[in-house]
Design an enzyme around this catalytic site. Sequence first.
Site, PDB file in Angstrom:
ATOM      1  N   GLY A  48      21.102   6.520  76.025  1.00 11.67           N
ATOM      2  CA  GLY A  48      20.983   5.116  75.640  1.00 11.67           C
ATOM      3  C   GLY A  48      20.413   4.943  74.241  1.00 11.67           C
ATOM      4  CB  ALA A  49      20.359   7.205  71.376  1.00  8.93           C
ATOM      5  CG  ASN A  50      23.983   2.265  72.615  1.00 10.52           C
ATOM      6  OD1 ASN A  50      23.346   2.848  73.493  1.00 10.52           O
ATOM      7  ND2 ASN A  50      24.641   1.146  72.835  1.00 10.52           N
ATOM      8  N   GLY A  52      17.925  -0.743  71.210  1.00  7.71           N
ATOM      9  CA  GLY A  52      16.592  -0.866  71.776  1.00  7.71           C
ATOM     10  C   GLY A  52      15.677   0.303  71.476  1.00  7.71           C
ATOM     11  N   GLY A  54      15.795   3.330  72.573  1.00  5.84           N
ATOM     12  CA  GLY A  54      16.520   4.565  72.309  1.00  5.84           C
ATOM     13  C   GLY A  54      16.940   4.703  70.862  1.00  5.84           C
ATOM     14  CB  SER A 179       9.685  -0.347  84.102  1.00  6.95           C
ATOM     15  OG  SER A 179       9.225  -1.697  84.143  1.00  6.95           O
ATOM     16  CE1 TYR A 204      14.890  -1.762  85.089  1.00  7.73           C
ATOM     17  CE2 TYR A 204      12.724  -2.694  85.537  1.00  7.73           C
ATOM     18  CZ  TYR A 204      13.574  -1.971  84.728  1.00  7.73           C
ATOM     19  OH  TYR A 204      13.102  -1.436  83.541  1.00  7.73           O
TER      20      TYR A 204
END
Length: 323
Positions: A48-50, A52, A54, A179, A204
């Site tokens: 998820g580095a694309n 936020g 990440g 979280s 979640y």
Amino acid sequence: MATAVLVAAVVGGGVLLLMRRLFPRQAAVKLLRYPADTMRGKTVIVTGANCGIGKALAGELLKLHARVIMACRDQPSAEEAARDIRKQAGQEQGEVVIKHLDLASLRSVRKFCEEINEEESKIDVLINNAGLYQCPYTKTEEGFEMQLGVNHLGHFLLTHLLLDRLKSSTPSRIVVVSSKLYKYGHINFDDLNSESNYNKSFCYSQSKLANLLFTLELSRQLEGTGVTVNALTPGIVRTRLGRHVQIPLLAKPLFYLASLLFFKSPLDGAQTPLYLACSPEVEGVSGKCFANCEEEQLMDKATDEQAAKRLWDISERMVGLAN
């Protein structure tokens, strides 16, 4: 007109007051500073580095001369993010590699790991960062509830399939982004896949508790291997994670203003995973959870060894690692 302005002011003030009560203003985050070559020669995978946290994390690692593998589902977004972080990193920087990874597909996870194990001689750090938050009820390719599938099961299989490479690269580290909302969930072993009832908030929280129990059991299994695993709770961060949360149209400007006042920036949110990936202070530390670069005391349900082992065994069966 004057009445409308007055009403808007009163309503706006009330919303901001409510936001302040719900989300106390974050203390100023001190940005970490490491020598520029701290991660030179090290390979780091960030899921998820694309966007936020990440993306911000990948940018900081690039500045420290790491070889950063951006594991992302959205390739165009990943390519745009890579251009951004390369531009911001300056002339002296590491290397960026973009790889496709869809955590909602175990087939994609296996293909990604096959490529990594074939192409990469070592993995120094694996950062399980990608996640979904309170999405509508949908299922992964294999039929798992989406939040459990992406936030827990996808990363569970990913980590398992990369363990041999991590063990051959010691000392190496695994970082798991959880979280604080884990506090509002429990592991519903009777309906782990939420077939009979779906509550997006609970699911979640359940998935984030699963991250912590996964970290606990994995650290036990990795004792003596030279591979450490730690979790973190980043706090409330301005990211796209909350894109599925429905906010009334008229309230969106106020919510945006409140987020600027009370939420962390992605760079602020990236400090603790950066700390766990880079800092010599946590060399050899394993099985812990951190917040704001300090060890965090967890609730008993997140340190329940029996629940952790039970979830591990069920997860192995769900992803096809055991009968």
